[in-house]
Design a protein around this motif. Structure first.
Motif, PDB file in Angstrom:
ATOM      1  N   LEU A 113       0.931  -1.241  -0.107  1.00  0.00           N
ATOM      2  CA  LEU A 113      -0.082   0.071   0.185  1.00  0.00           C
ATOM      3  C   LEU A 113       0.839   1.387   0.110  1.00  0.00           C
ATOM      4  N   THR A 114       2.134   1.277   0.052  1.00  0.00           N
ATOM      5  CA  THR A 114       2.983   2.177   0.370  1.00  0.00           C
ATOM      6  C   THR A 114       2.561   3.155   1.500  1.00  0.00           C
ATOM      7  N   CYS A 115       2.055   2.467   2.510  1.00  0.00           N
ATOM      8  CA  CYS A 115       1.435   3.162   3.700  1.00  0.00           C
ATOM      9  C   CYS A 115       2.541   3.640   4.746  1.00  0.00           C
ATOM     10  N   ARG A 116       3.758   3.079   4.507  1.00  0.00           N
ATOM     11  CA  ARG A 116       5.100   3.214   5.136  1.00  0.00           C
ATOM     12  C   ARG A 116       4.724   2.966   6.833  1.00  0.00           C
ATOM     13  N   ALA A 117       3.779   2.396   7.264  1.00  0.00           N
ATOM     14  CA  ALA A 117       3.892   1.819   8.534  1.00  0.00           C
ATOM     15  C   ALA A 117       5.041   1.130   9.132  1.00  0.00           C
ATOM     16  N   CYS A 118       5.692   0.597   8.059  1.00  0.00           N
ATOM     17  CA  CYS A 118       6.727  -0.241   8.424  1.00  0.00           C
ATOM     18  C   CYS A 118       7.971   0.688   8.823  1.00  0.00           C
ATOM     19  N   GLN A 167      14.499   3.429   5.300  1.00  0.00           N
ATOM     20  CA  GLN A 167      13.261   4.296   4.515  1.00  0.00           C
ATOM     21  C   GLN A 167      12.742   3.353   3.501  1.00  0.00           C
ATOM     22  N   TYR A 168      11.903   2.662   3.898  1.00  0.00           N
ATOM     23  CA  TYR A 168      11.276   1.617   2.921  1.00  0.00           C
ATOM     24  C   TYR A 168      10.738   1.994   1.598  1.00  0.00           C
ATOM     25  N   GLY A 169       9.798   3.444   1.838  1.00  0.00           N
ATOM     26  CA  GLY A 169       9.390   3.998   0.752  1.00  0.00           C
ATOM     27  C   GLY A 169       9.974   4.231  -0.265  1.00  0.00           C
TER      28      GLY A 169
HETATM   29  S1  SF4 Z   1       3.788  -1.508   5.897  1.00  0.00           S
HETATM   30 FE1  SF4 Z   1       5.385  -1.196   4.461  1.00  0.00          FE
HETATM   31  S2  SF4 Z   1       5.498  -3.077   3.312  1.00  0.00           S
HETATM   32 FE2  SF4 Z   1       3.625  -3.184   4.190  1.00  0.00          FE
HETATM   33  S3  SF4 Z   1       1.939  -2.316   3.053  1.00  0.00           S
HETATM   34 FE3  SF4 Z   1       2.873  -0.613   4.333  1.00  0.00          FE
HETATM   35  S4  SF4 Z   1       4.373   0.353   2.788  1.00  0.00           S
HETATM   36 FE4  SF4 Z   1       4.162  -1.710   2.082  1.00  0.00          FE
END
Ligand code: SF4
Ligand code: SF4
Length: 401
Positions: free
Chosen positions: A76-81, A90-92
């Motif tokens: 989702l590119t939510c960047r909770a990670c 910086q995962y995004g």
């Molecule tokens: S938490 Fe990270 S890997 Fe998981 S959906 Fe969100 S951005 Fe993608």
């Protein structure tokens, strides 16, 4: 994490950036606990750690398949990670680099390409999207829950009368879906001694096309927006650029990074990013009268606000100042499934996430749900049992009472 990037990318700016990010990851897996897709699917390759591994393999020259792309598409590119990661990965940014490579190396099917191209063409064009929405509303009875209901009118925009001025971003889809949001922001800021102004010709922030993996076209939107804003910024006419959609805000705050390799725009982009604020950062709580009344509402903090911009508590404090009682929301860090065009491209996962989010939001029996992003507002509003509104609209109404 040890890396050995392939020749095609090792000595490029993207390769160097990806390498630095990959080397920070210690593969601990803490991020998996807060990843919405891992929670739903339970597949390591649908976790941040799994996706980082897939991107690493792609950048090291391993074969890229449709399966690699599927796991990246499901993100989702939510960047909770990023919020969870103790190592500051910086995962995004890594996902942007990885997706561009995977897109080139694993061709999509014709239908998938067509859908994405249609979205990338239509959504950022405000006039076209507005016309399509108007037409769609004529047939809303055929598609309940898909075509949003007509929105409340914007109301008056206050005249420019204060020495303090800020620029607003009208954006692409928001003026058609919810024209009242920016007008309400202008009226509330006007009460606080700030004039909010609109720049003619300012369109999409570029997030839509960039995140559909039309990255260069997304950058074109960013440059066009900078051009529209620049006369106001260069002459010092405005002190800040205000975002009422947190998704746009997260992107505009990254312009300096996203255009860093463009010598014609990098300095302007960096200045634009430095001046950009979410609306909750500029509404001065102390200037608002403390309102009485205890309407219970739930606040849905969009990922682009809490993870993308790392802003937590600001909107909540303003709503409490406005006399609202905020109901508890479990798992508030999890995405609602909107995520730009994700709800269209990954409808089943998106629906499941929305159900979970609405159960969490409505569990406290709120009279309404407040949010800070037009995508979340539309997505949640299509299935919620209570009204879903932008927080500034609720705050304005409370101040008028
Ligand atoms: S938490 Fe990270 S890997 Fe998981 S959906 Fe969100 S951005 Fe993608
Ligand atoms: S991204 Fe961060 S939290 Fe996730 S595995 Fe790597 S170091 Fe651990």
């Amino acid at each position: 994490m040890q890396t050995e990037l392939a020749d095609f990318i090792r000595d490029t700016p993207q390769g160097r950036e990806a390498d630095a990010i990959l080397r920070k990851c210690v593969h601990c897996g803490f991020c998996s606990a807060t990843c919405p897709t891992y929670q739903l699917l339970g597949d390591e390759l649908d976790s941040p750690r799994g996706r980082i591994y897939l991107i690493k393999q792609a950048l090291e020259g391993a074969p890229v398949t449709a399966r690699t792309r599927l796991h990246l598409d499901r993100c989702l590119t939510c960047r909770a990670c990023e919020s969870t990661c103790p190592s500051g990965v910086q995962y995004g940014r890594l996902a942007d680099i990885g997706r561009a490579v995977v897109e080139e190396r694993a061709a999509r099917g014709a239908w998938d390409r067509l859908k994405r191209a249609a979205l990338a063409f239509a959504l950022p064009r405000r006039a076209l999207f507005t016309a399509m929405l108007r037409l769609g509303r004529q047939f809303r009875f055929l598609l309940p829950g898909i075509i949003p209901a007509p929105a409340a009118p914007a109301g008056d925009w206050p005249p420019r009368r204060h020495a303090r001025r800020m620029l607003a971003l009208a954006g692409c889809v928001q003026p058609a879906l919810a024209p009242r949001i920016n007008a309400a922001a202008a009226r509330v800021l006007d009460r606080c001694g700030i004039s909010l102004i609109d720049a003619p010709g300012a369109g999409c922030c570029g997030a839509l096309r960039f995140h559909l993996n039309f990255q260069e076209q997304g950058r074109e939107d960013m440059r066009a927006l900078i051009d529209a804003w620049w006369p106001y910024v260069e002459g010092g006419e405005v002190e800040a650029i205000v975002m009422t959609a947190s998704g746009c805000g997260a992107t505009v705050k990254e312009y300096g990074h996203l255009l860093a390799r463009d010598p014609a725009y990098r300095d302007k982009a960096a200045r634009i990013s430095a001046m950009t604020r979410d609306l909750s950062e500029v509404v001065p709580a102390a200037a608002l009268p403390k309102a009485a009344g205890r309407q219970r509402i739930a606040f849905q903090s969009p990922c682009s606000l809490q993870h993308g911009q790392q802003l937590r508590g600001e909107v909540e404090a303003l709503l409490e100042r406005g006399g609202f009682e905020l109901t508890p929301v479990p798992d508030a860090h999890l995405c609602c499934g909107s995520a730009g065009t994700y709800s269209i491209l990954q409808p089943e996962l998106s629906r499941q996430l929305r159900e979970r989010k609405l159960a969490a939001l409505q569990g406290g029996q709120p009279a309404a749900i407040a949010t800070a992003n037009i995508g979340c507002l539309t997505h949640l509003g299509a299935a919620a049992e209570v009204p879903v509104r932008h927080w500034i609209e609720l705050l304005e109404e409370a101040l008028q009472r």
